[in-house]
Design an enzyme around this catalytic site. Structure first.
Site, mmCIF file in Angstrom:
data_model
loop_
_atom_site.group_PDB
_atom_site.id
_atom_site.type_symbol
_atom_site.label_atom_id
_atom_site.label_comp_id
_atom_site.label_asym_id
_atom_site.label_seq_id
_atom_site.Cartn_x
_atom_site.Cartn_y
_atom_site.Cartn_z
ATOM 1 N N MET A 1 0.830 -1.199 0.000
ATOM 2 C CA MET A 1 0.000 0.000 0.000
ATOM 3 C C MET A 1 0.871 1.258 0.000
ATOM 4 S SD MET A 1 -3.164 -0.871 2.518
ATOM 5 C CE MET A 1 -4.184 -2.305 2.232
ATOM 6 N N CYS A 2 0.231 2.396 0.082
ATOM 7 C CA CYS A 2 0.909 3.685 0.011
ATOM 8 C C CYS A 2 1.501 4.067 1.364
ATOM 9 C CB CYS A 2 -0.084 4.756 -0.432
ATOM 10 S SG CYS A 2 -1.051 4.294 -1.885
ATOM 11 N N GLN A 3 2.221 5.182 1.386
ATOM 12 C CA GLN A 3 2.704 5.743 2.646
ATOM 13 C C GLN A 3 2.406 7.233 2.683
ATOM 14 O OE1 GLN A 3 6.383 4.785 4.458
ATOM 15 N NE2 GLN A 3 6.365 2.649 3.823
#
Length: 266
Positions: A1-3
């Site tokens: 996933m994103c950060q």
């Protein structure tokens, strides 16, 4: 996933030290290579830079590091796509006008089936669940309040609206209107507040800075990140389902999470 990465402070501050460590995760130290973005608030205006190339190698990210923009509030995002194509319109952070202010939003996670109604004022431009969720938030706020309410009312309403959205999946986010910053932890989010006496910080890629050389005794700077960016500072891990509201670098409101950790989403 994103950060996610956010900064809220009481004096215009350069985020380069944190941003440089953060962008390395977009292709060097991690695999968040599906685009990056960063937004700097300046008065009522926002400088926003987005690129669908990896932040670690993007010439635009190089420019931002050299520019050394100072701001009271900054939101940045590195993307690992789970919904939507890898293109510019799907790159965070997203921006909308509400009550004559720029609102900026970035999200980490996936929420299923959340969209604003067909006749809502705000509609997504891209195809991400993140932008659809943001449009849903600002649409509901605009419907609920004819004019800008108090900050406490905004925080309470955001908590209510986003708690409902969070039942549809993983919903870590950072949001700001340039005056304050709200963050929600669904799976993983940390923050650290730097204030006098300032000391040295060692970034996770072993780059060190002495903050005492760049600050005054009155400065207060809070950094929010999906993962701690330094090795030797006391980062506070938010509990799942928790919310924080920062203004001028200070924690003004907090709702402590009660849900157990669920690292399988991270």
């Amino acid at each position: 996933m994103c950060q996610l990465l956010g900064m809220n402070c009481n004096t215009p501050t350069d985020i380069t030290f944190s941003f440089e460590g953060f962008r390395r995760r977009a292709g060097l130290t991690d695999q968040h290579t599906d685009g990056f973005g960063i937004a700097f608030f300046e008065g009522k205006g926002v400088r926003i830079f987005r690129d669908n190339r990896p932040g670690a190698s993007s010439p635009m990210a190089d420019l931002i590091s050299q520019y050394k923009i100072k701001s009271f509030n900054v939101i940045s995002h590195i993307r690992k796509a789970t919904r939507g194509d890898v293109n510019l319109e799907n790159t965070h952070p997203f921006i909308r006008e509400l009550w004559g202010e720029n609102w900026v939003f970035a999200h980490n996670g996936t929420v299923e089936g959340v969209r604003p109604c067909a006749d809502c004022h705000y509609q997504p431009i891209g195809t991400t669940d993140s932008e659809a969720a943001f449009c849903c938030i600002v649409s509901r706020l605009r419907e609920r309040f004819d004019k800008k309410p108090s900050e406490k009312d905004i925080f309470d309403a955001v908590v209510e609206i986003t708690s409902d959205i969070a039942t549809h999946g993983v919903f870590n986010f950072i949001m700001s209107n340039g005056h304050w910053m709200i963050a929600r932890c669904s799976t993983r989010l940390y923050y650290v507040t730097r204030k006098a006496p300032f000391s040295k910080a060692l970034r996770d890629d072993d780059v060190e800075i002495d903050f005492s050389k760049y600050t005054t005794e009155n400065d207060k700077v809070t950094i929010i990140a999906t993962q701690p960016l330094t090795k030797n500072e006391n980062w506070i891990k938010m509990k799942n389902g928790g919310y924080v509201f920062f203004k001028n670098g200070e924690l003004v409101e907090e709702i402590e999470g009660t849900l157990p950790d669920n690292q399988s989403h991270v």
